[in-house]
Scaffold this active site. Structure first.
Site, PDB file in Angstrom:
ATOM      1  CG  LEU A 126       9.176 -15.706 -15.544  1.00 15.97           C
ATOM      2  CD1 LEU A 126      10.454 -16.113 -16.280  1.00 15.97           C
ATOM      3  CD2 LEU A 126       9.251 -14.248 -15.123  1.00 15.97           C
ATOM      4  CE1 TYR A 150      13.002 -11.898 -13.637  1.00 14.06           C
ATOM      5  CE2 TYR A 150      12.842 -12.791 -15.857  1.00 14.06           C
ATOM      6  CZ  TYR A 150      12.313 -12.042 -14.833  1.00 14.06           C
ATOM      7  OH  TYR A 150      11.082 -11.438 -14.994  1.00 14.06           O
ATOM      8  CE  LYS A 193      -2.387 -21.874 -15.495  1.00 17.70           C
ATOM      9  NZ  LYS A 193      -2.874 -20.463 -15.613  1.00 17.70           N
ATOM     10  NE  ARG A 235      -3.938 -18.449  -3.158  1.00 18.44           N
ATOM     11  CZ  ARG A 235      -4.783 -19.323  -3.687  1.00 18.44           C
ATOM     12  NH1 ARG A 235      -5.490 -19.008  -4.734  1.00 18.44           N
ATOM     13  NH2 ARG A 235      -4.955 -20.515  -3.146  1.00 18.44           N
ATOM     14  CB  THR A 248      -9.934 -20.867  -7.994  1.00 16.92           C
ATOM     15  OG1 THR A 248     -11.360 -20.908  -7.929  1.00 16.92           O
ATOM     16  CG2 THR A 248      -9.484 -20.759  -9.440  1.00 16.92           C
ATOM     17  CB  ALA A 255       5.310 -14.585  -6.867  1.00 21.62           C
ATOM     18  CB  SER A 305      12.403  -7.747 -10.532  1.00 18.16           C
ATOM     19  OG  SER A 305      11.621  -6.979 -11.408  1.00 18.16           O
ATOM     20  CE1 TYR A 362     -13.501 -17.324 -11.225  1.00 15.63           C
ATOM     21  CE2 TYR A 362     -15.269 -18.286  -9.934  1.00 15.63           C
ATOM     22  CZ  TYR A 362     -13.926 -18.196 -10.253  1.00 15.63           C
ATOM     23  OH  TYR A 362     -13.014 -18.989  -9.603  1.00 15.63           O
TER      24      TYR A 362
END
Ligand SMILES: NC(=O)c1ccc[n+]([C@@H]2O[C@H](COP(=O)([O-])OP(=O)(O)OC[C@H]3O[C@@H](n4cnc5c(N)ncnc54)[C@H](OP(=O)(O)O)[C@@H]3O)[C@@H](O)[C@H]2O)c1
Length: 317
Positions: free
Chosen positions: A70, A54, A93, A15, A251, A12, A33, A231
């Site tokens: 979450l 929340y 996702k 990005r 990505t 959050a 939070s 990676y």
């Protein structure tokens, strides 16, 4: 539209909020939070209101939509609460951790005429658009095989990705990407025909895996993924005229120029693609659909994705 965030997640801060600033028709309302002090770093940089739980954010009637980054095991519970509070739902996702939960949330959203979105942002990058165009216009010839991989080195032990109770596991975390890409390229008849999830001793969840998916024409996608791997984030599509390879397919950040390498019988050439902000595009798509009276849009793909994940688990057993 006004949007709030449930949880001070890394994604959050890093990005979602920078991307949100590029979207029109939306205002950032604030963040909630379980530990209110954790919201300080967010409000200092991005402003917005700090909510002490929340529940208080969901009770705020001035908020139209929520972003839920979450751990996956909490997606169903908070997604359901958000929809019941009348908010559109931008879900990170994986949408939930099971097909049954996904179906329940989709049906609730339909009943409430609310928009839901699963944030596989790579679907909204022009890199993928270009690849789909190359497939459709015959540049690659007849397709023989798709290969996609996404994996990264081990993260810290306390990361939710390694915890069963929080919905961890390589399939749900990074495997979902190549599954979603296979669905996008193979189409709605995609099914899983072979799968293996690996859970080394000492781990609560699958750490890496691979699978083969196939469509009605017999075209196959070989996929692999892992969260204790060197990676890799790549796609190869092999046709009878040309073979293309591209990296950072899942990505690519906004300042990264993806490239597509074309191999033909006699030549190899590298074509640099334009910059794009997949996260901002994904949010804008969600906003656009939310502003329509009944923006159901991609719900079929959300359900199909959950079906494929379930099939993959079943076949691996
Ligand atoms: N689309 C993408 O490119 C992308 C990339 C990375 C991650 N993701 C997805 O985004 C979500 C979050 O990932 P992340 O890496 O950003 O996670 P993270 O930094 O670990 O944040 C998760 C947040 O969830 C809240 N939370 C509530 N209950 C929790 C619990 N029992 N244990 C741990 N945290 C709890 C915490 O916020 P509070 O303490 O403030 O309540 C925490 O900050 C996941 O669904 C992940 O798959 C998507």
């Amino acid at each position: 539209m006004r949007i709030g965030i449930l949880g001070t997640a890394d994604i959050a801060f890093r990005r979602f909020l920078p991307a949100l600033q590029k979207c029109s028709d939306i205002t950032y309302a604030g963040i909630a939070s379980r530990t209110p002090e954790k919201t300080v770093s967010f409000t200092q940089v991005y402003g917005g209101k700090a909510y002490s739980s929340y529940e208080t954010l969901l009770a705020d009637e001035s908020i139209d939509a929520v972003y839920v980054p979450l751990p996956p095991a909490l997606h169903y519970e908070w997604g359901e609460k958000a929809l019941k509070s009348g908010k559109h739902l931008l879900m990170e996702k994986p949408f939930t951790t099971s097909l049954a939960e996904t179906k329940k949330l989709l049906s609730l959203a339909k009943k409430k005429k609310l928009t839901v979105h699963e944030n596989y942002m790579f679907l909204y990058h022009n890199q993928l658009e270009k690849i789909k165009e190359l497939v459709a216009n015959g540049t690659l010839g007849e397709l023989r095989l798709i290969r996609a991989a996404f994996g990264f080195p081990k993260r810290s032990e306390d990361d939710f990705r390694y915890k069963k109770a929080l919905g961890g596991g390589a399939l749900l975390d990074c495997g979902g990407y190549p599954v979603r890409l296979a669905l996008e390229l193979l189409g709605e008849t995609t099914k899983v025909i072979q799968a293996k999830l690996q859970q080394p001793e000492g781990y609560e969840v699958d750490l890496f895996g691979s699978a083969v998916l196939e469509n009605e024409k017999g075209l196959c996608a070989q996929i692999s993924f892992g969260m204790d791997n060197v990676y890799k984030c790549e796609l190869e599509i092999w046709g009878n005229k040309s073979c293309i390879f591209t990296d950072r397919i899942f990505t690519a950040p906004p300042d990264f120029y993806p490239s597509i390498i074309f191999h033909t019988k006699d030549t190899v050439h590298n074509e640099r693609q334009n910059l794009d902000d997949a996260f901002a595009n994904s949010i804008c798509n969600f906003i656009k659909r939310s502003l329509l009276s009944n923006g159901q849009g991609r719900n079929v793909q959300i359900e199909k994705q959950a079906e494929l994940i379930e099939e993959l688990k079943e076949i691996s057993r």
